[in-house]
Design a protein around this motif. Structure first.
Motif, PDB file in Angstrom:
ATOM      1  N   SER A 179      -9.404  -4.291 -15.660  1.00  0.00           N
ATOM      2  CA  SER A 179      -8.126  -4.371 -16.357  1.00  0.00           C
ATOM      3  C   SER A 179      -7.136  -3.343 -15.823  1.00  0.00           C
ATOM      4  O   SER A 179      -5.956  -3.653 -15.594  1.00  0.00           O
ATOM      5  CB  SER A 179      -8.340  -4.152 -17.859  1.00  0.00           C
ATOM      6  N   VAL A 180      -7.609  -2.107 -15.612  1.00  0.00           N
ATOM      7  CA  VAL A 180      -6.725  -1.068 -15.069  1.00  0.00           C
ATOM      8  C   VAL A 180      -6.257  -1.451 -13.670  1.00  0.00           C
ATOM      9  O   VAL A 180      -5.079  -1.287 -13.327  1.00  0.00           O
ATOM     10  CB  VAL A 180      -7.443   0.293 -15.055  1.00  0.00           C
ATOM     11  N   ALA A 181      -7.171  -1.980 -12.855  1.00  0.00           N
ATOM     12  CA  ALA A 181      -6.790  -2.410 -11.503  1.00  0.00           C
ATOM     13  C   ALA A 181      -5.719  -3.492 -11.566  1.00  0.00           C
ATOM     14  O   ALA A 181      -4.749  -3.473 -10.788  1.00  0.00           O
ATOM     15  CB  ALA A 181      -8.012  -2.907 -10.743  1.00  0.00           C
ATOM     16  N   GLU A 182      -5.867  -4.425 -12.491  1.00  0.00           N
ATOM     17  CA  GLU A 182      -4.880  -5.507 -12.606  1.00  0.00           C
ATOM     18  C   GLU A 182      -3.534  -4.970 -13.095  1.00  0.00           C
ATOM     19  O   GLU A 182      -2.478  -5.406 -12.628  1.00  0.00           O
ATOM     20  CB  GLU A 182      -5.400  -6.583 -13.557  1.00  0.00           C
ATOM     21  N   GLN A 183      -3.560  -4.013 -14.009  1.00  0.00           N
ATOM     22  CA  GLN A 183      -2.306  -3.398 -14.461  1.00  0.00           C
ATOM     23  C   GLN A 183      -1.593  -2.716 -13.304  1.00  0.00           C
ATOM     24  O   GLN A 183      -0.362  -2.792 -13.187  1.00  0.00           O
ATOM     25  CB  GLN A 183      -2.597  -2.382 -15.565  1.00  0.00           C
ATOM     26  N   ILE A 184      -2.362  -2.058 -12.460  1.00  0.00           N
ATOM     27  CA  ILE A 184      -1.772  -1.383 -11.301  1.00  0.00           C
ATOM     28  C   ILE A 184      -1.153  -2.402 -10.350  1.00  0.00           C
ATOM     29  O   ILE A 184      -0.050  -2.189  -9.829  1.00  0.00           O
ATOM     30  CB  ILE A 184      -2.847  -0.536 -10.583  1.00  0.00           C
ATOM     31  N   ARG A 185      -1.857  -3.507 -10.133  1.00  0.00           N
ATOM     32  CA  ARG A 185      -1.331  -4.540  -9.228  1.00  0.00           C
ATOM     33  C   ARG A 185      -0.004  -5.106  -9.721  1.00  0.00           C
ATOM     34  O   ARG A 185       0.829  -5.541  -8.930  1.00  0.00           O
ATOM     35  CB  ARG A 185      -2.350  -5.679  -9.090  1.00  0.00           C
ATOM     36  N   GLU A 208       2.181  -3.389 -11.699  1.00  0.00           N
ATOM     37  CA  GLU A 208       3.132  -2.335 -12.040  1.00  0.00           C
ATOM     38  C   GLU A 208       4.282  -2.273 -11.042  1.00  0.00           C
ATOM     39  O   GLU A 208       4.073  -2.231  -9.825  1.00  0.00           O
ATOM     40  CB  GLU A 208       2.405  -0.983 -12.057  1.00  0.00           C
ATOM     41  N   PRO A 209       5.555  -2.312 -11.516  1.00  0.00           N
ATOM     42  CA  PRO A 209       6.680  -2.146 -10.602  1.00  0.00           C
ATOM     43  C   PRO A 209       6.555  -0.836  -9.824  1.00  0.00           C
ATOM     44  O   PRO A 209       6.213   0.199 -10.385  1.00  0.00           O
ATOM     45  CB  PRO A 209       7.889  -2.110 -11.549  1.00  0.00           C
ATOM     46  N   GLY A 210       6.804  -0.895  -8.541  1.00  0.00           N
ATOM     47  CA  GLY A 210       6.618   0.259  -7.683  1.00  0.00           C
ATOM     48  C   GLY A 210       5.297   0.204  -6.950  1.00  0.00           C
ATOM     49  O   GLY A 210       5.121   0.861  -5.926  1.00  0.00           O
ATOM     50  N   LEU A 211       4.362  -0.579  -7.467  1.00  0.00           N
ATOM     51  CA  LEU A 211       3.080  -0.787  -6.808  1.00  0.00           C
ATOM     52  C   LEU A 211       2.872  -2.258  -6.452  1.00  0.00           C
ATOM     53  O   LEU A 211       2.241  -2.586  -5.454  1.00  0.00           O
ATOM     54  CB  LEU A 211       1.935  -0.312  -7.713  1.00  0.00           C
ATOM     55  N   ARG A 212       3.404  -3.136  -7.290  1.00  0.00           N
ATOM     56  CA  ARG A 212       3.247  -4.578  -7.065  1.00  0.00           C
ATOM     57  C   ARG A 212       3.782  -5.001  -5.705  1.00  0.00           C
ATOM     58  O   ARG A 212       3.200  -5.851  -5.024  1.00  0.00           O
ATOM     59  CB  ARG A 212       3.957  -5.357  -8.178  1.00  0.00           C
ATOM     60  N   GLU A 213       4.888  -4.379  -5.295  1.00  0.00           N
ATOM     61  CA  GLU A 213       5.495  -4.767  -4.021  1.00  0.00           C
ATOM     62  C   GLU A 213       4.526  -4.544  -2.860  1.00  0.00           C
ATOM     63  O   GLU A 213       4.398  -5.385  -1.965  1.00  0.00           O
ATOM     64  CB  GLU A 213       6.785  -3.970  -3.785  1.00  0.00           C
ATOM     65  N   ALA A 214       3.828  -3.416  -2.870  1.00  0.00           N
ATOM     66  CA  ALA A 214       2.880  -3.118  -1.796  1.00  0.00           C
ATOM     67  C   ALA A 214       1.697  -4.079  -1.822  1.00  0.00           C
ATOM     68  O   ALA A 214       1.204  -4.511  -0.771  1.00  0.00           O
ATOM     69  CB  ALA A 214       2.390  -1.677  -1.905  1.00  0.00           C
TER      70      ALA A 214
END
Length: 233
Positions: free
Chosen positions: A175-181, A183-189
């Motif tokens: 779940s934390v990994a998916e939230q990070i994926r 998250e604006p600022g990280l999703r783009e990468a």
């Protein structure tokens, strides 16, 4: 001209993807050394320390639980400057944790971000207790437990309490990994393919890191791996 312009970003994405895989292989080799009591403690000498005085470029970021038994640099047998590490109980995300992760991506061009949970996690145990009793701890601890509780309440009951705890640990890391994926600022990468986010679980008894997305795809839970044998001293 359009083909030439599009080729460079595509090559860069492929290169970054290969770099993430290469970095994960390095972590695997380090964890193999750790669990066989053969840690090399690499890149920690005087030369490495001088090298890092003015510059660092850790291409791997790790978000791990704050548990004292799961120090990422030791678990993966890595050296100084190899990993940009953030720790919070239960890998709970808040603004400062997310800001730290985004900083790592922006400043150090992170190619691999590992979310490292572990069995017998105290934060997950507390969330299960709150799930059973309906009572959250007071204050800041209650905030932390509440973040994990949101995940615990989505996990189906298991045959035993131990199995339920482990299912919650795995679900929380994913779940934390998916939230990070997302998250604006990280999703783009992530969407550009320049960074991979990998949830993992550390087994305290076996000293082994299990990559949870791999286990999910293969249908294996990681059981059956023999415990390391201690070497004679």
């Amino acid at each position: 001209m359009a083909i030439v312009q599009n080729a460079a970003p595509r090559r860069a994405t492929i290169t970054q993807g290969h770099e993430a895989d290469r970095r994960r292989q390095r972590l695997d080799r380090g964890n193999a050394r750790w669990r066989s009591f053969a840690s090399a403690h690499p890149r920690q000498g005087s030369g490495r320390r001088r090298e890092l005085l003015e510059h660092q470029e850790p291409r791997v970021s790790v978000l791990s639980c704050a548990d004292s038994r799961v120090p990422p640099e030791l678990v993966f047998d890595q050296g100084l400057g190899d990993m940009f590490t953030t720790r919070s109980a239960g890998q709970v995300l808040d603004s400062s944790v997310l800001g730290t992760l985004v900083y790592g991506v922006d400043e150090f061009d992170t190619v691999l971000l590992v979310v490292l949970g572990h069995d017998s996690c105290g934060a997950v145990k507390a969330a299960i207790r709150a799930h059973r009793t309906g009572v959250l701890p007071p204050g800041h601890v209650g905030y932390l437990v509440g973040q994990v509780l949101d995940v615990v309440e989505t996990v189906p009951e298991q045959e035993t309490e131990k199995a339920f705890l482990d299912a919650c640990v795995r679900a929380n890391a994913r779940s934390v990994a998916e939230q990070i994926r997302e998250e604006p600022g990280l999703r783009e990468a992530v969407e550009a393919g320049t960074m991979k986010v990998e949830p993992a679980r550390y087994d305290l008894r076996r000293s082994r890191v299990e990559w949870l997305d791999d286990a999910s795809r293969s249908g294996r839970g990681g059981e059956g791996v023999p415990a390391p044998r201690a070497r004679g001293r």
